[in-house]
Design a protein around this motif. Structure first.
Motif, PDB file in Angstrom:
ATOM      1  N   ASP A  85       0.530  -1.186   0.093  1.00  0.00           N
ATOM      2  CA  ASP A  85      -0.121  -0.031   0.007  1.00  0.00           C
ATOM      3  C   ASP A  85       0.623   1.245   0.094  1.00  0.00           C
ATOM      4  N   GLY A  86       2.165   1.268  -0.217  1.00  0.00           N
ATOM      5  CA  GLY A  86       2.954   2.195   0.041  1.00  0.00           C
ATOM      6  C   GLY A  86       3.913   2.467   1.586  1.00  0.00           C
ATOM      7  N   TRP A  87       3.662   1.424   2.058  1.00  0.00           N
ATOM      8  CA  TRP A  87       4.686   1.347   3.521  1.00  0.00           C
ATOM      9  C   TRP A  87       6.297   1.203   3.074  1.00  0.00           C
ATOM     10  N   ASP A  88       7.002   1.772   3.836  1.00  0.00           N
ATOM     11  CA  ASP A  88       8.236   1.897   3.623  1.00  0.00           C
ATOM     12  C   ASP A  88       8.927   0.683   4.464  1.00  0.00           C
ATOM     13  N   SER A  89       8.242   0.219   5.261  1.00  0.00           N
ATOM     14  CA  SER A  89       8.601  -0.937   6.316  1.00  0.00           C
ATOM     15  C   SER A  89       7.339  -1.888   6.614  1.00  0.00           C
ATOM     16  N   THR A  93       5.580  -4.655  11.864  1.00  0.00           N
ATOM     17  CA  THR A  93       6.691  -4.684  12.726  1.00  0.00           C
ATOM     18  C   THR A  93       7.281  -3.175  12.977  1.00  0.00           C
ATOM     19  N   VAL A  94       7.196  -2.808  14.342  1.00  0.00           N
ATOM     20  CA  VAL A  94       7.630  -1.413  14.683  1.00  0.00           C
ATOM     21  C   VAL A  94       9.006  -1.045  14.299  1.00  0.00           C
ATOM     22  N   THR A  95       9.200   0.033  13.311  1.00  0.00           N
ATOM     23  CA  THR A  95      10.337   0.383  12.723  1.00  0.00           C
ATOM     24  C   THR A  95      10.665   1.912  13.070  1.00  0.00           C
ATOM     25  N   GLU A  96      11.636   2.135  13.598  1.00  0.00           N
ATOM     26  CA  GLU A  96      12.091   3.507  14.155  1.00  0.00           C
ATOM     27  C   GLU A  96      13.066   4.383  12.988  1.00  0.00           C
ATOM     28  N   ARG A  97      12.489   5.325  12.624  1.00  0.00           N
ATOM     29  CA  ARG A  97      13.075   6.222  11.511  1.00  0.00           C
ATOM     30  C   ARG A  97      13.003   7.635  11.838  1.00  0.00           C
ATOM     31  N   GLU A  98      14.076   8.443  11.735  1.00  0.00           N
ATOM     32  CA  GLU A  98      13.770   9.775  11.913  1.00  0.00           C
ATOM     33  C   GLU A  98      12.995  10.361  13.024  1.00  0.00           C
ATOM     34  N   GLY A  99      13.274   9.786  14.190  1.00  0.00           N
ATOM     35  CA  GLY A  99      12.561  10.195  15.420  1.00  0.00           C
ATOM     36  C   GLY A  99      11.000   9.648  15.391  1.00  0.00           C
ATOM     37  N   ARG A 100      10.676   8.523  14.827  1.00  0.00           N
ATOM     38  CA  ARG A 100       9.365   8.291  14.517  1.00  0.00           C
ATOM     39  C   ARG A 100       9.307   6.725  14.698  1.00  0.00           C
ATOM     40  N   HIS A 415      -4.738   5.522   9.625  1.00  0.00           N
ATOM     41  CA  HIS A 415      -5.475   5.013   8.418  1.00  0.00           C
ATOM     42  C   HIS A 415      -4.855   4.830   7.312  1.00  0.00           C
ATOM     43  N   ALA A 416      -3.857   5.689   6.938  1.00  0.00           N
ATOM     44  CA  ALA A 416      -3.021   5.704   5.591  1.00  0.00           C
ATOM     45  C   ALA A 416      -1.554   4.918   5.964  1.00  0.00           C
ATOM     46  N   ALA A 417      -0.834   4.702   4.906  1.00  0.00           N
ATOM     47  CA  ALA A 417       0.353   3.843   4.810  1.00  0.00           C
ATOM     48  C   ALA A 417       1.362   4.754   5.668  1.00  0.00           C
ATOM     49  N   ASN A 418       2.391   4.128   6.332  1.00  0.00           N
ATOM     50  CA  ASN A 418       3.112   4.887   7.081  1.00  0.00           C
ATOM     51  C   ASN A 418       2.700   5.492   8.267  1.00  0.00           C
ATOM     52  N   GLU A 419       1.728   4.980   8.860  1.00  0.00           N
ATOM     53  CA  GLU A 419       1.304   5.327  10.441  1.00  0.00           C
ATOM     54  C   GLU A 419       2.320   5.658  11.025  1.00  0.00           C
ATOM     55  N   ASN A 420       2.449   6.578  11.814  1.00  0.00           N
ATOM     56  CA  ASN A 420       3.702   6.719  12.970  1.00  0.00           C
ATOM     57  C   ASN A 420       3.444   7.481  14.084  1.00  0.00           C
ATOM     58  N   TYR A 421       4.112   7.133  15.077  1.00  0.00           N
ATOM     59  CA  TYR A 421       3.888   7.910  16.352  1.00  0.00           C
ATOM     60  C   TYR A 421       5.411   8.584  16.620  1.00  0.00           C
ATOM     61  N   SER A 422       5.419  10.116  16.440  1.00  0.00           N
ATOM     62  CA  SER A 422       6.565  10.802  16.775  1.00  0.00           C
ATOM     63  C   SER A 422       7.088  10.454  18.353  1.00  0.00           C
ATOM     64  N   LEU A 423       8.147  10.018  18.366  1.00  0.00           N
ATOM     65  CA  LEU A 423       9.078   9.680  19.763  1.00  0.00           C
ATOM     66  C   LEU A 423       8.720  11.052  20.649  1.00  0.00           C
ATOM     67  N   GLU A 424       8.727  12.150  20.208  1.00  0.00           N
ATOM     68  CA  GLU A 424       8.505  13.310  20.977  1.00  0.00           C
ATOM     69  C   GLU A 424       7.087  13.450  21.488  1.00  0.00           C
ATOM     70  N   PHE A 425       6.219  13.104  20.932  1.00  0.00           N
ATOM     71  CA  PHE A 425       4.874  13.249  21.155  1.00  0.00           C
ATOM     72  C   PHE A 425       4.542  12.100  22.186  1.00  0.00           C
ATOM     73  N   LEU A 426       4.980  10.700  21.465  1.00  0.00           N
ATOM     74  CA  LEU A 426       4.931   9.618  22.444  1.00  0.00           C
ATOM     75  C   LEU A 426       5.382   9.826  23.979  1.00  0.00           C
ATOM     76  N   ASN A 427       6.711  10.502  24.033  1.00  0.00           N
ATOM     77  CA  ASN A 427       7.129  10.616  25.257  1.00  0.00           C
ATOM     78  C   ASN A 427       6.287  11.671  26.053  1.00  0.00           C
ATOM     79  N   LYS A 428       5.804  12.650  25.513  1.00  0.00           N
ATOM     80  CA  LYS A 428       4.736  13.669  26.179  1.00  0.00           C
ATOM     81  C   LYS A 428       3.663  13.122  26.631  1.00  0.00           C
ATOM     82  N   GLY A 429       3.194  12.206  25.708  1.00  0.00           N
ATOM     83  CA  GLY A 429       1.987  11.253  26.374  1.00  0.00           C
ATOM     84  C   GLY A 429       2.313  10.520  27.505  1.00  0.00           C
ATOM     85  N   LEU A 430       3.408   9.815  27.418  1.00  0.00           N
ATOM     86  CA  LEU A 430       3.353   9.031  28.627  1.00  0.00           C
ATOM     87  C   LEU A 430       3.706   9.705  29.746  1.00  0.00           C
ATOM     88  N   GLU A 431       4.275  11.092  29.504  1.00  0.00           N
ATOM     89  CA  GLU A 431       4.468  11.985  30.754  1.00  0.00           C
ATOM     90  C   GLU A 431       3.134  12.626  31.293  1.00  0.00           C
TER      91      GLU A 431
END
Lengths: 440, 440
Positions: A85-89, A93-100, A415-431
């Motif tokens: 569908d256009g995913w880069d990985s 499988t959780v894949t980390e790239r460029e802070g996401r 809902h689209a390809a390359n859905e991602n969670y930015s680590l910055e926002f993820l950590n803010k969410g945990l905080e």
């Protein structure tokens, strides 16, 4: 990320809990079982409830019978995803790239519900959990939660123990933490207009017979005036009054109009200078044509007069309007506009109420304060123009206040390809989650 | 049937001269060759002219240099037909049932052109042919005669020898013999309206952004008022005046309104009590929406705001209007109605003039009188609402009067399965053709 989160996240993601495709039914079952096991490991009482479409996980933890109780809602089901569908990985499988972190469900909703789960697990171990906790995690959100109302009604004995609900299933807005304070209701209509039992040659009959496409255009064209206001009498009834304080807060919305304009891809927005996008979109009812089909659609021309024309219409009702009453008003007006030489059939679907949430209860105020501390800026109070049936169910059946704290990044591509969670926002969410759920 | 007709008809029909499907190209070639042979056998000079799409058969017979000359036009190509389409017998084998001959092309146009061919052949043998004859039989009528104007322009030297033209390519009307005396012009427009480069969620953006479907409906809805009149300034210019005598004749049209109503399948016709179907349909310009495509067309609902909406529009111009000028008027009006936040693209296609035929020349009067004798009732003078580019070509390039004598039965199902020529109408056609083409 916390160790608990980074341990559980890839395992949760790897479970292909796609609810929109029946072939993944066994993965759905496995996911519910896996969730039950996590709750069990951390001392929760839990049930995997069947009989309401996909299994619903209901888990409770009592830290102290005198403590207040939070109901945390989320969903474990996800949209389909395939590498092609256009995913880069690989999407599972959780894949980390460029802070996401890239994965299907990274934000919607595995990533967000797991924030609250892992925080609660950690706080239990540390003996710092502030609230008794009820987790309600369903598996049909992506298919419209068709039986969730029934489940809530049937399990009021457990759910009503909650003093309030906490839901994180959305994105921040313009990089600001976001608290949703309103949702509109919805009415879908399909109008079929028929003028003959046959198509007619546009030369041999043109100008002398009714034309279904013309009649439908005339009808639809008259429903909205040149100020973009809906002309149906009663359409705006009960819609306009709005709490002055909330208006002030939402007026102060820190997202520049230019940003919404750019998101829309349009060259203008229909927002008066003194209003703002979310006040208008969140508080006023609207009528949008979402589809018209009539006559010939192929290359070139087929010179026939259409005998049947179909329109799909999506109406969003204001939070204070009764959508069933509005639907009656709208349908009877449309019927009154049809000339006697045309037949009309109207299908009504997906009717659901809007709601304005209580935004001054203690838990909401606490969430607001903590968000400001964690993110370094005040959350926006957003009047969301979309429709969230669960907000109504919690309000009408459980009568509890609710907090919609959206902690995903805005560019998460849910809902689209390359859905991602930015680590910055993820950590803010945990905080945020830890600060909100822990004892002082 | 005459022996000549009944001998040639099944052979002509058996040639699968389907012009709309390239796989039948060799059958097309064979048909042109076969026609040439028939003319050759009867002493015609003939050419099979290539270079104008499918071959055009041009055959001339001079009975007497002092005689007047008739140009008889027809086409040998037919629409596709397969037994599986619902035919009760093989479409390329003439089959007689219940007083009808069933076959593809039985009426359109093999059956009709062969009436005049076989009559001329017989009259030559009998020495009774009244006129010199030019047959022009083309093979692309069913694909819109794209090169016929060029052919006529390039062969004026031959064709201009004709004093008048005789064309039989239609049906009687209400069982009456029919002489067409007018055709409307045509303009096709495709309008594409764009409000954004993306579809937008109807909840998150509804009410705040432009909606292409709504804008298009508004535009189309305003083009026609509630009296079914087109609101474009200048739309009716040059349209209304009509020769009083012709109006009287067409007013006296012997087809009851009820019959046209029943043919339309509608519950009403937009014809004022003092007018009639053919006067209104044949003489006034009309605008018909022939297709609208926008948004979601499938089952259920997709709650997106369409960003692109497409309409196809068929305009018929009055016989006296200039369709190119009208097109300019209409297109610039439509452009003026589009708000600045929408983009519009307009494609113009198939523009062609209408015509009011000279219905008082001697040949027309003669056809009228003979028809009355043969059929036992006066022919209807029909103002046909459709468009016939060849009528214009003959008028503008050859400057000759024309007779459109439709001699097919009205229920002949041309273009459909079970196309048929009623033996009664076929024999009347032969009778009319002989009476018209023979010496006194």
């Amino acid at each position: 990320m916390t160790p608990t989160y980074s341990n559980l996240f890839p395992k949760f993601i790897a479970l292909k809990s796609i609810s929109t495709d029946p072939q993944f039914h066994s993965d759905i079952e496995k996911t519910a079982t896996w969730l039950g096991e996590q709750f069990h490991k951390h001392g929760f009482e839990y049930k995997i409830v069947k009989g309401y479409e996909n299994p619903i996980v209901l888990a409770t933890y009592t830290v102290n019978p005198q403590a207040q109780t939070v109901l945390i809602y989320g969903h474990y089901d996800v949209q389909p995803a395939q590498k092609e569908d256009g995913w880069d990985s690989d999407p599972f499988t959780v894949t980390e790239r460029e802070g996401r972190l890239f994965a299907r469900g990274a934000v919607d909703n595995k990533g967000q519900i797991l924030i609250h789960m892992s925080t609660v697990f950690d706080l239990i171990i540390e003996g710092k959990l502030r609230y008794n906790v009820i987790f309600l995690i369903e598996g049909n959100e992506e298919t419209g939660s068709p039986r969730l109302s029934d489940f809530i009604r049937d399990h009021q004995d457990v759910l009503k123990k909650a003093d309030f609900a906490l839901i994180s299933d959305g994105e921040t807005t313009g990089g600001h933490p976001t608290l949703d304070v309103g949702f509109r209701g919805v009415i879908n209509l399909q109008i079929t207009l028929t003028t003959s039992d046959r198509e007619l040659h546009s030369g041999l009959f043109g100008g002398v017979v009714p034309n279904a496409a013309q009649e439908l255009s005339g009808l639809l064209g008259r429903l909205v005036d040149n100020k973009h206001e809906v002309t149906i009498p009663g359409f705006y009834d009960d819609a306009k009054p709005i709490d002055a304080e909330l208006r002030k807060e939402t007026q102060a919305f820190p997202i520049p109009q230019e940003e919404m304009l750019s998101l829309s891809g349009c060259s203008t927005l229909f927002v008066e200078p003194q209003a703002n996008f979310f006040t208008k979109n969140g508080l006023l009812p609207t009528l949008e044509i979402t589809g018209i089909t009539t006559g010939y659609a192929g290359e070139g021309f087929k010179n026939s007069i259409p005998s049947v024309a179909v329109a799909k219409i999506n109406i969003r009702t204001a939070p204070k309007q009764d959508p069933w009453k509005q639907c009656e008003t709208i349908v009877s007006y449309i019927r009154s506009q049809i000339p006697s030489y045309a037949k009309i059939e109207i299908i009504q679907d997906q009717i659901s109420s809007g709601i304005l949430l209580n935004h001054i209860h203690e838990y909401f105020m606490r969430a607001k304060t903590i968000m400001k501390d964690v993110y370094g800026k005040a959350p926006v109070l957003k009047l969301c123009g979309a429709t969230l049936p669960i907000a109504n169910d919690f309000d009408k059946i459980l009568h509890i206040p609710q907090i919609y704290a959206s902690i995903g990044n805005e560019d998460c591509k849910m809902h689209a390809a390359n859905e991602n969670y930015s680590l910055e926002f993820l950590n803010k969410g945990l905080e945020f989650s830890r600060a909100f759920l822990q004892k002082e």
